[in-house]
Enzyme design. Sequence first.
Site, PDB file in Angstrom:
ATOM      1  N   VAL A  63     115.088  53.980  90.379  1.00 33.16           N
ATOM      2  CA  VAL A  63     114.470  54.966  90.920  1.00 33.16           C
ATOM      3  C   VAL A  63     115.151  56.396  90.756  1.00 33.16           C
ATOM      4  O   VAL A  63     116.426  56.154  91.194  1.00 33.16           O
ATOM      5  CB  VAL A  63     113.928  54.912  92.402  1.00 33.16           C
ATOM      6  CG1 VAL A  63     113.261  56.263  92.475  1.00 33.16           C
ATOM      7  CG2 VAL A  63     112.866  53.910  92.418  1.00 33.16           C
ATOM      8  N   ALA A 108     119.747  58.892  93.105  1.00 37.33           N
ATOM      9  CA  ALA A 108     119.064  57.646  92.378  1.00 37.33           C
ATOM     10  C   ALA A 108     119.210  56.667  93.155  1.00 37.33           C
ATOM     11  O   ALA A 108     120.323  56.504  94.021  1.00 37.33           O
ATOM     12  CB  ALA A 108     119.585  57.529  90.989  1.00 37.33           C
ATOM     13  N   LYS A 109     118.694  55.280  93.008  1.00 34.61           N
ATOM     14  CA  LYS A 109     119.105  53.876  93.336  1.00 34.61           C
ATOM     15  C   LYS A 109     118.294  52.784  92.648  1.00 34.61           C
ATOM     16  O   LYS A 109     117.447  53.212  91.757  1.00 34.61           O
ATOM     17  CB  LYS A 109     118.621  53.949  94.688  1.00 34.61           C
ATOM     18  CG  LYS A 109     119.253  52.885  95.751  1.00 34.61           C
ATOM     19  CD  LYS A 109     120.735  53.438  96.166  1.00 34.61           C
ATOM     20  CE  LYS A 109     121.511  52.679  97.157  1.00 34.61           C
ATOM     21  NZ  LYS A 109     122.628  53.280  97.746  1.00 34.61           N
ATOM     22  N   GLY A 110     118.944  51.779  92.450  1.00 36.01           N
ATOM     23  CA  GLY A 110     118.597  50.506  91.884  1.00 36.01           C
ATOM     24  C   GLY A 110     118.791  49.364  92.548  1.00 36.01           C
ATOM     25  O   GLY A 110     119.550  49.234  93.640  1.00 36.01           O
TER      26      GLY A 110
END
Length: 418
Positions: A63, A108-110
């Site tokens: 994201v 962001a992050k995943g």
Amino acid sequence: MIQPTAKLTPFGAVNARVNRASDLLGIKENYRKLLTSCWRETKVSLPFTDDKGEMRVYEGYRVQHNGVRGPYKGGVRYHPEVDLDEVKALASLMTWKCAIVNIPFGGAKGGINVDPTKLSDREMQTLTRRFVYSVKNMIGPYKDIMAPDMGTNPKVMGWMMDAYGLIHGYTPAIVTGKPVNLDGTPDRLDATGLGVAMITRRVLEDRKEFLSGKTVVVQGFGNVGSFAALHLHRMNAKVIAIGDVSGVVRDPRGIDVEKLMAHFEAKRTLVGYPEGEFATREQLDVMGIECDILVPAALGHVIHSGNMEKVKARYIIEGANGPITPEADDYLGRQGTIIVPDILANAGGVVGSYFEWAQNIQVHHWERAESKLELDKFMSSALLGVSAAAKKFGINYREAAFVVGVDRVYQAAVARGH
Ligand code: NAD
């Protein structure tokens, strides 16, 4: 891990803070919509063959929340409970954190919904390469830079760098937190804990106090807790108790943290340390030990309605993410406890990542002294900004940190002509 509050999901809870900051800043509805939504939410299906020759499928997420201030930046976590709403919340928090410390990144992050403890090294590497391949067109050293998070580590970052490099050529700046012998930097290792110590010193100065001789209690002796304790000790604070999953070491004369680290390195536990007293977690709750400064640096939600009345510290510096429940946060605020929020206190980690990225881009290694000086500059200036906002609006450090972050992102969006 971020917990939902009674009425809100994790992303909703972060957006409630963003909306409160927007109220104070007078930000209009159309811009709020931009600040409270994610730019891109990607979900990928990750099929791979396990060691028994069976095909398994996991879900991967990346994201990108907001990139008006620079390339997206954020970790990738491997955890069975990873879900889209939580990844969105964590991506949004990265946007504000990067803005608060004023580094040129968006958030962001995943994640992958897998239990990494149940994977062999080969399985973990295969899954990691599959994930990088699946998001290869949305990441890049000037687009979106990944990093370790829960369940991932420098080794995984090395595989990610290699997987991306097979497609795009040598690109160390695609991930931070890499092994030191693969374009990583030794400074990243203690950056979060060192940043916690630096911010503690600056918060005290902001309130006309000094760190020297102040009593400190630290929960957690992992990456964040051990280096926070070490650097606070080196800055002449008196660390009187350190607790972790194995128990609590307590010494009112002050713990020699370097010695305790050497003991931990050899034994991988606090048990058996020959100085001070040892108690189990059941015998002694570190949160209730009388001290000037409490640093929860282990888990989320460790200060809650069940133990908040026992907390006697004047300052709480949040080394861990979300260590105080909203109810306990309100209660302690009313009691006059000064709380330095995670989004500011543990931001040294992402500043260290920024230094690694900058060195990779420059193809040039900085000296250790230079990195430490730079980290102190970023942390001090972040605190000054947050403190000024707290005074201007008559709010606490947590609300003020969001005001600073939201304002910087909003100003950049306006300047871009959004
Ligand atoms: P870590 O795994 O290295 O250390 C965790 C520590 O918590 C260990 O000492 C463990 O013994 C202790 N612990 C676990 N359960 C406990 C319990 N029930 N009671 C007391 N202690 C317990 O993790 P870390 O990297 O140091 O991260 C700690 C926190 O800081 C997490 O919330 C993480 O999300 C946050 N954080 C880490 C970084 C980073 O750069 N490592 C950056 C920002 C935020």
